[in-house]
Design a protein around this motif. Structure first.
Motif, PDB file in Angstrom:
ATOM      1  N   PRO A   1       0.808  -1.219   0.000  1.00 31.99           N
ATOM      2  CA  PRO A   1       0.000   0.000   0.000  1.00 31.99           C
ATOM      3  C   PRO A   1       0.848   1.281   0.000  1.00 31.99           C
ATOM      4  O   PRO A   1       0.485   2.271  -0.642  1.00 31.99           O
ATOM      5  CB  PRO A   1      -0.820  -0.122   1.292  1.00 31.99           C
ATOM      6  CG  PRO A   1      -0.912  -1.593   1.534  1.00 31.99           C
ATOM      7  CD  PRO A   1       0.427  -2.119   1.113  1.00 31.99           C
ATOM      8  N   LEU A   2       1.971   1.247   0.710  1.00 27.17           N
ATOM      9  CA  LEU A   2       2.872   2.396   0.712  1.00 27.17           C
ATOM     10  C   LEU A   2       3.358   2.675  -0.709  1.00 27.17           C
ATOM     11  O   LEU A   2       3.355   3.830  -1.166  1.00 27.17           O
ATOM     12  CB  LEU A   2       4.060   2.133   1.636  1.00 27.17           C
ATOM     13  CG  LEU A   2       5.179   3.183   1.635  1.00 27.17           C
ATOM     14  CD1 LEU A   2       4.647   4.544   2.085  1.00 27.17           C
ATOM     15  CD2 LEU A   2       6.334   2.734   2.529  1.00 27.17           C
TER      16      LEU A   2
ATOM     17  N   HIS B   1      -7.079  -5.092  -9.475  1.00 25.65           N
ATOM     18  CA  HIS B   1      -5.976  -4.616 -10.309  1.00 25.65           C
ATOM     19  C   HIS B   1      -6.390  -3.369 -11.088  1.00 25.65           C
ATOM     20  O   HIS B   1      -5.635  -2.385 -11.176  1.00 25.65           O
ATOM     21  CB  HIS B   1      -5.529  -5.714 -11.280  1.00 25.65           C
ATOM     22  CG  HIS B   1      -4.731  -6.801 -10.636  1.00 25.65           C
ATOM     23  ND1 HIS B   1      -4.901  -8.134 -10.939  1.00 25.65           N
ATOM     24  CD2 HIS B   1      -3.745  -6.763  -9.700  1.00 25.65           C
ATOM     25  CE1 HIS B   1      -4.062  -8.856 -10.226  1.00 25.65           C
ATOM     26  NE2 HIS B   1      -3.358  -8.048  -9.468  1.00 25.65           N
ATOM     27  N   ILE B   2      -7.581  -3.394 -11.664  1.00 26.54           N
ATOM     28  CA  ILE B   2      -8.064  -2.243 -12.430  1.00 26.54           C
ATOM     29  C   ILE B   2      -8.217  -1.022 -11.528  1.00 26.54           C
ATOM     30  O   ILE B   2      -7.810   0.089 -11.889  1.00 26.54           O
ATOM     31  CB  ILE B   2      -9.413  -2.588 -13.104  1.00 26.54           C
ATOM     32  CG1 ILE B   2      -9.207  -3.671 -14.179  1.00 26.54           C
ATOM     33  CG2 ILE B   2     -10.047  -1.337 -13.728  1.00 26.54           C
ATOM     34  CD1 ILE B   2     -10.495  -4.252 -14.715  1.00 26.54           C
ATOM     35  N   GLN B   3      -8.763  -1.226 -10.334  1.00 25.45           N
ATOM     36  CA  GLN B   3      -8.970  -0.120  -9.406  1.00 25.45           C
ATOM     37  C   GLN B   3      -7.648   0.460  -8.907  1.00 25.45           C
ATOM     38  O   GLN B   3      -7.523   1.685  -8.733  1.00 25.45           O
ATOM     39  CB  GLN B   3      -9.832  -0.586  -8.231  1.00 25.45           C
ATOM     40  CG  GLN B   3     -11.272  -0.884  -8.610  1.00 25.45           C
ATOM     41  CD  GLN B   3     -12.027  -1.642  -7.527  1.00 25.45           C
ATOM     42  OE1 GLN B   3     -11.490  -1.890  -6.436  1.00 25.45           O
ATOM     43  NE2 GLN B   3     -13.257  -2.014  -7.811  1.00 25.45           N
ATOM     44  N   ILE B   4      -6.668  -0.408  -8.663  1.00 24.61           N
ATOM     45  CA  ILE B   4      -5.344   0.075  -8.252  1.00 24.61           C
ATOM     46  C   ILE B   4      -4.753   0.944  -9.358  1.00 24.61           C
ATOM     47  O   ILE B   4      -4.259   2.050  -9.110  1.00 24.61           O
ATOM     48  CB  ILE B   4      -4.401  -1.104  -7.929  1.00 24.61           C
ATOM     49  CG1 ILE B   4      -4.847  -1.817  -6.655  1.00 24.61           C
ATOM     50  CG2 ILE B   4      -2.957  -0.615  -7.783  1.00 24.61           C
ATOM     51  CD1 ILE B   4      -4.201  -3.184  -6.460  1.00 24.61           C
TER      52      ILE B   4
ATOM     53  N   VAL C   1      -3.179   6.173 -11.607  1.00 27.52           N
ATOM     54  CA  VAL C   1      -3.216   7.066 -12.768  1.00 27.52           C
ATOM     55  C   VAL C   1      -3.910   8.380 -12.412  1.00 27.52           C
ATOM     56  O   VAL C   1      -3.473   9.460 -12.825  1.00 27.52           O
ATOM     57  CB  VAL C   1      -3.932   6.375 -13.952  1.00 27.52           C
ATOM     58  CG1 VAL C   1      -4.190   7.374 -15.078  1.00 27.52           C
ATOM     59  CG2 VAL C   1      -3.084   5.207 -14.464  1.00 27.52           C
ATOM     60  N   ALA C   2      -4.978   8.295 -11.603  1.00 29.85           N
ATOM     61  CA  ALA C   2      -5.729   9.493 -11.216  1.00 29.85           C
ATOM     62  C   ALA C   2      -5.004  10.322 -10.162  1.00 29.85           C
ATOM     63  O   ALA C   2      -5.421  11.440  -9.852  1.00 29.85           O
ATOM     64  CB  ALA C   2      -7.105   9.095 -10.700  1.00 29.85           C
ATOM     65  N   GLY C   3      -3.930   9.780  -9.586  1.00 34.45           N
ATOM     66  CA  GLY C   3      -3.200  10.503  -8.549  1.00 34.45           C
ATOM     67  C   GLY C   3      -3.882  10.475  -7.200  1.00 34.45           C
ATOM     68  O   GLY C   3      -3.615  11.318  -6.340  1.00 34.45           O
ATOM     69  N   ASP C   4      -4.761   9.478  -6.986  1.00 40.15           N
ATOM     70  CA  ASP C   4      -5.502   9.358  -5.729  1.00 40.15           C
ATOM     71  C   ASP C   4      -4.748   8.419  -4.788  1.00 40.15           C
ATOM     72  O   ASP C   4      -4.975   7.207  -4.766  1.00 40.15           O
ATOM     73  CB  ASP C   4      -6.912   8.818  -6.015  1.00 40.15           C
ATOM     74  CG  ASP C   4      -7.828   8.886  -4.797  1.00 40.15           C
ATOM     75  OD1 ASP C   4      -7.315   8.956  -3.672  1.00 40.15           O
ATOM     76  OD2 ASP C   4      -9.059   8.859  -4.984  1.00 40.15           O
ATOM     77  N   ALA C   5      -3.856   8.990  -3.981  1.00 47.56           N
ATOM     78  CA  ALA C   5      -2.979   8.180  -3.131  1.00 47.56           C
ATOM     79  C   ALA C   5      -3.761   7.430  -2.057  1.00 47.56           C
ATOM     80  O   ALA C   5      -3.448   6.271  -1.747  1.00 47.56           O
ATOM     81  CB  ALA C   5      -1.909   9.058  -2.489  1.00 47.56           C
ATOM     82  N   ILE C   6      -4.758   8.061  -1.479  1.00 43.94           N
ATOM     83  CA  ILE C   6      -5.526   7.419  -0.408  1.00 43.94           C
ATOM     84  C   ILE C   6      -6.242   6.180  -0.941  1.00 43.94           C
ATOM     85  O   ILE C   6      -6.193   5.104  -0.334  1.00 43.94           O
ATOM     86  CB  ILE C   6      -6.539   8.405   0.204  1.00 43.94           C
ATOM     87  CG1 ILE C   6      -5.799   9.526   0.946  1.00 43.94           C
ATOM     88  CG2 ILE C   6      -7.496   7.684   1.157  1.00 43.94           C
ATOM     89  CD1 ILE C   6      -6.703  10.624   1.472  1.00 43.94           C
ATOM     90  N   ARG C   7      -6.903   6.332  -2.095  1.00 42.41           N
ATOM     91  CA  ARG C   7      -7.617   5.186  -2.670  1.00 42.41           C
ATOM     92  C   ARG C   7      -6.640   4.103  -3.140  1.00 42.41           C
ATOM     93  O   ARG C   7      -6.904   2.914  -2.991  1.00 42.41           O
ATOM     94  CB  ARG C   7      -8.501   5.631  -3.823  1.00 42.41           C
ATOM     95  CG  ARG C   7      -9.292   4.488  -4.456  1.00 42.41           C
ATOM     96  CD  ARG C   7     -10.501   4.972  -5.208  1.00 42.41           C
ATOM     97  NE  ARG C   7     -11.166   3.882  -5.906  1.00 42.41           N
ATOM     98  CZ  ARG C   7     -11.939   2.968  -5.320  1.00 42.41           C
ATOM     99  NH1 ARG C   7     -12.139   3.021  -4.010  1.00 42.41           N
ATOM    100  NH2 ARG C   7     -12.502   2.017  -6.026  1.00 42.41           N
TER     101      ARG C   7
END
Length: 222
Positions: free
Chosen positions: A92-93, A184-187, A192-198
């Motif tokens: 996750p990190l 995998h798709i969501q990761i 790609v979206a730059g959403d670190a929390i998600r």
């Protein structure tokens, strides 16, 4: 037909073939490796075989017990648990850092690796395991943290052996395979979206449901 040992170079061929046999379980865990016999079976001399054993020992797949003796490293519930704890925290990190640091080249690599992913149906399917590794490697590399990348890369082969245990004990259901693919798709989408929390959240969920975690309970009951 070309000799694969010549095409790859004898050192590389000995390493790849011995690694393949260990990861697929063709050479079982705990097996003592007779170097002369193994070199003959693989079709190389003992010199490239010894070099292959040194590389595999550095990766934790083989234990070198003396100048002549080597043994395939045993799989234990304790080590499976240790690997899981590392991945539960570091994957996750890496995903979170990737979302913050990814470049256009990283995005292209992640999307290309995602397109190649296929479900893991069988413990002997090293091709599917290789593309699975390439996807996670693309995420790791996008973190641009060399120390973190080195730790996770260095443990991958060892972790693959525990994934094999997980697959051998219980094949994934179609529901499991769909879940893993969606993760995998969501990761990838989060990075790609730059959403670190998600990205961290989905990667953590991915590790919690992993084959490596399944291997812990399998080995603990043996």
């Amino acid at each position: 037909m070309a000799n694969p040992a010549v095409a790859l170079s004898k050192n590389a061929y000995a390493y790849e073939e011995l690694r393949r046999q260990i990861l697929t379980g063709d050479i079982p865990q705990g097996s003592v490796l007779n170097q002369a016999q193994l070199a003959q079976e693989i079709g190389v001399s003992t010199t490239p075989l010894r070099e292959a054993l040194r590389r595999l020992a550095a990766e934790g797949l083989v234990q070198l017990e003396s100048h002549r003796d080597a043994r395939v490293a045993s799989l234990t519930a304790d080590e499976a648990r240790d690997l899981y704890v590392i991945r539960e925290n570091l994957d996750p990190l890496a995903a979170g850092l990737a979302a913050e640091s990814r470049t256009p080249a990283d995005i292209a690599n992640i999307q290309a690796a995602l397109e190649q992913l296929t479900p893991l149906h069988d413990a002997a399917d090293l091709g599917a395991m290789t593309v699975h590794r390439e996807f996670h490697r693309a995420i790791y590399n996008a973190s641009h943290n060399p120390l973190l990348i080195g730790i996770l890369e260095g443990l991958w082969d060892k972790a693959d052996r525990y994934r094999q245990i997980g697959l051998q004990s219980q094949k994934d259901s179609e529901k499991d395979r769909i879940r893993v693919q969606e993760e995998h798709i969501q990761i990838a989408d989060a990075v790609v979206a730059g959403d670190a929390i998600r990205a961290r959240e989905i990667m953590h969920r991915h590790v919690v449901g992993s084959l490596g975690r399944r291997a812990i309970s399998v080995l603990a009951t043996r």
